[in-house]
Scaffold this motif. Sequence first.
Motif, PDB file in Angstrom:
ATOM      1  N   LEU A 280       0.829  -1.210   0.000  1.00  0.00           N
ATOM      2  CA  LEU A 280       0.000   0.000   0.000  1.00  0.00           C
ATOM      3  C   LEU A 280       0.862   1.259   0.000  1.00  0.00           C
ATOM      4  O   LEU A 280       0.491   2.273  -0.614  1.00  0.00           O
ATOM      5  CB  LEU A 280      -0.932  -0.005   1.210  1.00  0.00           C
ATOM      6  CG  LEU A 280      -2.050  -1.048   1.179  1.00  0.00           C
ATOM      7  CD1 LEU A 280      -2.792  -1.073   2.508  1.00  0.00           C
ATOM      8  CD2 LEU A 280      -3.023  -0.770   0.030  1.00  0.00           C
ATOM      9  N   LEU A 281       2.011   1.201   0.670  1.00  0.00           N
ATOM     10  CA  LEU A 281       2.910   2.353   0.676  1.00  0.00           C
ATOM     11  C   LEU A 281       3.448   2.618  -0.729  1.00  0.00           C
ATOM     12  O   LEU A 281       3.437   3.762  -1.202  1.00  0.00           O
ATOM     13  CB  LEU A 281       4.064   2.104   1.651  1.00  0.00           C
ATOM     14  CG  LEU A 281       5.137   3.196   1.727  1.00  0.00           C
ATOM     15  CD1 LEU A 281       4.523   4.524   2.142  1.00  0.00           C
ATOM     16  CD2 LEU A 281       6.233   2.790   2.700  1.00  0.00           C
ATOM     17  N   LEU A 282       3.907   1.572  -1.410  1.00  0.00           N
ATOM     18  CA  LEU A 282       4.418   1.739  -2.777  1.00  0.00           C
ATOM     19  C   LEU A 282       3.317   2.214  -3.721  1.00  0.00           C
ATOM     20  O   LEU A 282       3.547   3.076  -4.576  1.00  0.00           O
ATOM     21  CB  LEU A 282       5.010   0.420  -3.271  1.00  0.00           C
ATOM     22  CG  LEU A 282       6.289  -0.057  -2.584  1.00  0.00           C
ATOM     23  CD1 LEU A 282       6.693  -1.440  -3.100  1.00  0.00           C
ATOM     24  CD2 LEU A 282       7.418   0.937  -2.794  1.00  0.00           C
ATOM     25  N   ALA A 283       2.105   1.649  -3.580  1.00  0.00           N
ATOM     26  CA  ALA A 283       0.997   2.054  -4.437  1.00  0.00           C
ATOM     27  C   ALA A 283       0.596   3.500  -4.170  1.00  0.00           C
ATOM     28  O   ALA A 283       0.235   4.245  -5.095  1.00  0.00           O
ATOM     29  CB  ALA A 283      -0.194   1.120  -4.213  1.00  0.00           C
ATOM     30  N   SER A 284       0.669   3.927  -2.909  1.00  0.00           N
ATOM     31  CA  SER A 284       0.325   5.309  -2.562  1.00  0.00           C
ATOM     32  C   SER A 284       1.334   6.286  -3.146  1.00  0.00           C
ATOM     33  O   SER A 284       0.963   7.352  -3.650  1.00  0.00           O
ATOM     34  CB  SER A 284       0.264   5.468  -1.038  1.00  0.00           C
ATOM     35  OG  SER A 284      -0.739   4.654  -0.475  1.00  0.00           O
ATOM     36  N   ILE A 285       2.614   5.933  -3.073  1.00  0.00           N
ATOM     37  CA  ILE A 285       3.646   6.791  -3.674  1.00  0.00           C
ATOM     38  C   ILE A 285       3.403   6.939  -5.168  1.00  0.00           C
ATOM     39  O   ILE A 285       3.498   8.042  -5.731  1.00  0.00           O
ATOM     40  CB  ILE A 285       5.046   6.208  -3.397  1.00  0.00           C
ATOM     41  CG1 ILE A 285       5.370   6.284  -1.909  1.00  0.00           C
ATOM     42  CG2 ILE A 285       6.108   6.952  -4.208  1.00  0.00           C
ATOM     43  CD1 ILE A 285       6.662   5.585  -1.522  1.00  0.00           C
ATOM     44  N   ASP A 286       3.060   5.835  -5.828  1.00  0.00           N
ATOM     45  CA  ASP A 286       2.752   5.886  -7.262  1.00  0.00           C
ATOM     46  C   ASP A 286       1.566   6.802  -7.538  1.00  0.00           C
ATOM     47  O   ASP A 286       1.588   7.616  -8.475  1.00  0.00           O
ATOM     48  CB  ASP A 286       2.448   4.484  -7.787  1.00  0.00           C
ATOM     49  CG  ASP A 286       3.704   3.773  -8.264  1.00  0.00           C
ATOM     50  OD1 ASP A 286       4.748   4.426  -8.370  1.00  0.00           O
ATOM     51  OD2 ASP A 286       3.639   2.556  -8.524  1.00  0.00           O
ATOM     52  N   ALA A 287       0.504   6.654  -6.735  1.00  0.00           N
ATOM     53  CA  ALA A 287      -0.701   7.455  -6.937  1.00  0.00           C
ATOM     54  C   ALA A 287      -0.412   8.943  -6.757  1.00  0.00           C
ATOM     55  O   ALA A 287      -0.889   9.784  -7.531  1.00  0.00           O
ATOM     56  CB  ALA A 287      -1.797   6.999  -5.976  1.00  0.00           C
ATOM     57  N   ILE A 288       0.365   9.264  -5.742  1.00  0.00           N
ATOM     58  CA  ILE A 288       0.700  10.667  -5.488  1.00  0.00           C
ATOM     59  C   ILE A 288       1.524  11.239  -6.636  1.00  0.00           C
ATOM     60  O   ILE A 288       1.247  12.326  -7.147  1.00  0.00           O
ATOM     61  CB  ILE A 288       1.476  10.792  -4.157  1.00  0.00           C
ATOM     62  CG1 ILE A 288       0.561  10.438  -2.984  1.00  0.00           C
ATOM     63  CG2 ILE A 288       2.042  12.194  -3.989  1.00  0.00           C
ATOM     64  CD1 ILE A 288       1.280  10.239  -1.677  1.00  0.00           C
ATOM     65  N   PHE A 289       2.534  10.507  -7.068  1.00  0.00           N
ATOM     66  CA  PHE A 289       3.382  10.993  -8.147  1.00  0.00           C
ATOM     67  C   PHE A 289       2.619  11.091  -9.468  1.00  0.00           C
ATOM     68  O   PHE A 289       2.899  11.978 -10.280  1.00  0.00           O
ATOM     69  CB  PHE A 289       4.601  10.086  -8.305  1.00  0.00           C
ATOM     70  CG  PHE A 289       5.645  10.290  -7.235  1.00  0.00           C
ATOM     71  CD1 PHE A 289       5.529  11.312  -6.312  1.00  0.00           C
ATOM     72  CD2 PHE A 289       6.751   9.464  -7.161  1.00  0.00           C
ATOM     73  CE1 PHE A 289       6.477  11.519  -5.328  1.00  0.00           C
ATOM     74  CE2 PHE A 289       7.724   9.654  -6.185  1.00  0.00           C
ATOM     75  CZ  PHE A 289       7.580  10.688  -5.267  1.00  0.00           C
ATOM     76  N   ASN A 290       1.686  10.180  -9.682  1.00  0.00           N
ATOM     77  CA  ASN A 290       0.874  10.261 -10.899  1.00  0.00           C
ATOM     78  C   ASN A 290       0.001  11.509 -10.882  1.00  0.00           C
ATOM     79  O   ASN A 290      -0.175  12.169 -11.917  1.00  0.00           O
ATOM     80  CB  ASN A 290       0.009   9.015 -11.041  1.00  0.00           C
ATOM     81  CG  ASN A 290       0.811   7.783 -11.414  1.00  0.00           C
ATOM     82  OD1 ASN A 290       1.914   7.893 -11.950  1.00  0.00           O
ATOM     83  ND2 ASN A 290       0.280   6.612 -11.136  1.00  0.00           N
ATOM     84  N   GLN A 291      -0.541  11.827  -9.718  1.00  0.00           N
ATOM     85  CA  GLN A 291      -1.352  13.039  -9.600  1.00  0.00           C
ATOM     86  C   GLN A 291      -0.508  14.288  -9.834  1.00  0.00           C
ATOM     87  O   GLN A 291      -0.970  15.256 -10.431  1.00  0.00           O
ATOM     88  CB  GLN A 291      -1.995  13.099  -8.211  1.00  0.00           C
ATOM     89  CG  GLN A 291      -3.144  12.127  -8.001  1.00  0.00           C
ATOM     90  CD  GLN A 291      -4.390  12.548  -8.742  1.00  0.00           C
ATOM     91  OE1 GLN A 291      -4.772  13.719  -8.737  1.00  0.00           O
ATOM     92  NE2 GLN A 291      -5.032  11.603  -9.415  1.00  0.00           N
ATOM     93  N   LEU A 292       0.724  14.240  -9.372  1.00  0.00           N
ATOM     94  CA  LEU A 292       1.616  15.399  -9.521  1.00  0.00           C
ATOM     95  C   LEU A 292       2.346  15.394 -10.866  1.00  0.00           C
ATOM     96  O   LEU A 292       3.092  16.336 -11.155  1.00  0.00           O
ATOM     97  CB  LEU A 292       2.652  15.406  -8.390  1.00  0.00           C
ATOM     98  CG  LEU A 292       2.101  15.577  -6.969  1.00  0.00           C
ATOM     99  CD1 LEU A 292       3.225  15.429  -5.945  1.00  0.00           C
ATOM    100  CD2 LEU A 292       1.404  16.919  -6.810  1.00  0.00           C
ATOM    101  N   GLU A 293       2.144  14.320 -11.661  1.00  0.00           N
ATOM    102  CA  GLU A 293       2.800  14.170 -12.957  1.00  0.00           C
ATOM    103  C   GLU A 293       4.316  14.266 -12.826  1.00  0.00           C
ATOM    104  O   GLU A 293       4.999  14.952 -13.601  1.00  0.00           O
ATOM    105  CB  GLU A 293       2.272  15.212 -13.949  1.00  0.00           C
ATOM    106  CG  GLU A 293       0.770  15.070 -14.229  1.00  0.00           C
ATOM    107  CD  GLU A 293       0.269  16.078 -15.242  1.00  0.00           C
ATOM    108  OE1 GLU A 293       1.037  17.004 -15.586  1.00  0.00           O
ATOM    109  OE2 GLU A 293      -0.887  15.936 -15.683  1.00  0.00           O
ATOM    110  N   VAL A 294       4.824  13.550 -11.833  1.00  0.00           N
ATOM    111  CA  VAL A 294       6.267  13.539 -11.585  1.00  0.00           C
ATOM    112  C   VAL A 294       6.959  12.681 -12.632  1.00  0.00           C
ATOM    113  O   VAL A 294       6.425  11.663 -13.081  1.00  0.00           O
ATOM    114  CB  VAL A 294       6.557  12.992 -10.165  1.00  0.00           C
ATOM    115  CG1 VAL A 294       8.063  12.821  -9.937  1.00  0.00           C
ATOM    116  CG2 VAL A 294       5.975  13.933  -9.125  1.00  0.00           C
ATOM    117  N   ASP A 295       8.156  13.084 -13.014  1.00  0.00           N
ATOM    118  CA  ASP A 295       8.953  12.341 -13.980  1.00  0.00           C
ATOM    119  C   ASP A 295       9.165  10.910 -13.504  1.00  0.00           C
ATOM    120  O   ASP A 295       9.427  10.660 -12.315  1.00  0.00           O
ATOM    121  CB  ASP A 295      10.304  13.037 -14.168  1.00  0.00           C
ATOM    122  CG  ASP A 295      11.215  12.288 -15.132  1.00  0.00           C
ATOM    123  OD1 ASP A 295      10.977  12.343 -16.338  1.00  0.00           O
ATOM    124  OD2 ASP A 295      12.155  11.626 -14.634  1.00  0.00           O
TER     125      ASP A 295
END
Length: 324
Positions: A280-295
Amino acid sequence: MSAQSLLPARWPVPGVFVALVLTVAIGGLVVAVDGGQLFHQATVVSLLHVAAGLGLVAVGQTLVIVGGSLDLSVAYLISLSTLVAAETMNGSDGAVLPAVGLALTVSAGVGLLNGLLVTRFRINAFIATLGVGLLLKGYLDNGYDGPAGVTAPTLVRTLGYQRIGPVPLSFLLLVAVTAAAWFTLARTRFGHHLVAVGGDPEVARLSGVRNDRVLVTAHVLCSLCAGLAGIYLASRLGAGAPRVGTEGLYDLESIAAVVLGGTALAGGRGGVAGTVGGVLLLASIDAIFNQLEVDAFFKQVIRGAVIIAAVAVYARRALRRGRS
């Protein structure tokens, strides 16, 4: 050796859940400042779908790592399972059960091979499972140029996309598999023996534990979990995908989730609940970065830093326990 010493931790190291809460809270705030919304239903559903696929693999990976082993073939096995399931179904709802049964049978066979290479032939688990993975890769690369087979519509609608509120059925499957794995580790003789083998194989053997049988069983269970993940991904994609496992980095990601959850790579300590927290931690990091459109490159750097930090914290804790 007392029965108490064979018992795994009843609950995982809580640090992963603290990290999860802090990550979601801080990430949600940053996303809100950026003008987005992290807790939108679509984002939560997507996060849980990601967690379901990775979590199924990671739960199985936890079992072999607790036993002092490892499985690097899971990514290729996931790809193979999607193809076996989709090609057997070929779009027919009546072939769902045979397809699932065949995919799991093939997965169990791969797990049996891994286990025998590690136990009977005394090949290091890293080398043995990597070799099996490369064998599967050769078959996939030679036999498939792209997607193949058609997943049955019923499986696509249910396991692939149906949900109860914001919770996908696939995530409920992960919860069920996690509960079964937790019960196996904490409440069965096999679970106690697996922890003993991971903690000290020689002491376990002298205590009457059949080390080889325990490790072979753990590898079979790990491969079955990878097979389930493959069936799930086939339902999401609607077809078999020969590279979905490797493109998703399910081998390394599953090990990362296990480590984040507090399971010792050396074996003998850990649990599946903590692994789900890591997922869940890894998936949350992905979700946050996707929302922020991080490289994408920067995303991987951050994930690597999180994993290194987690391992460093657990290593310091183990050192302190050793000194006390």
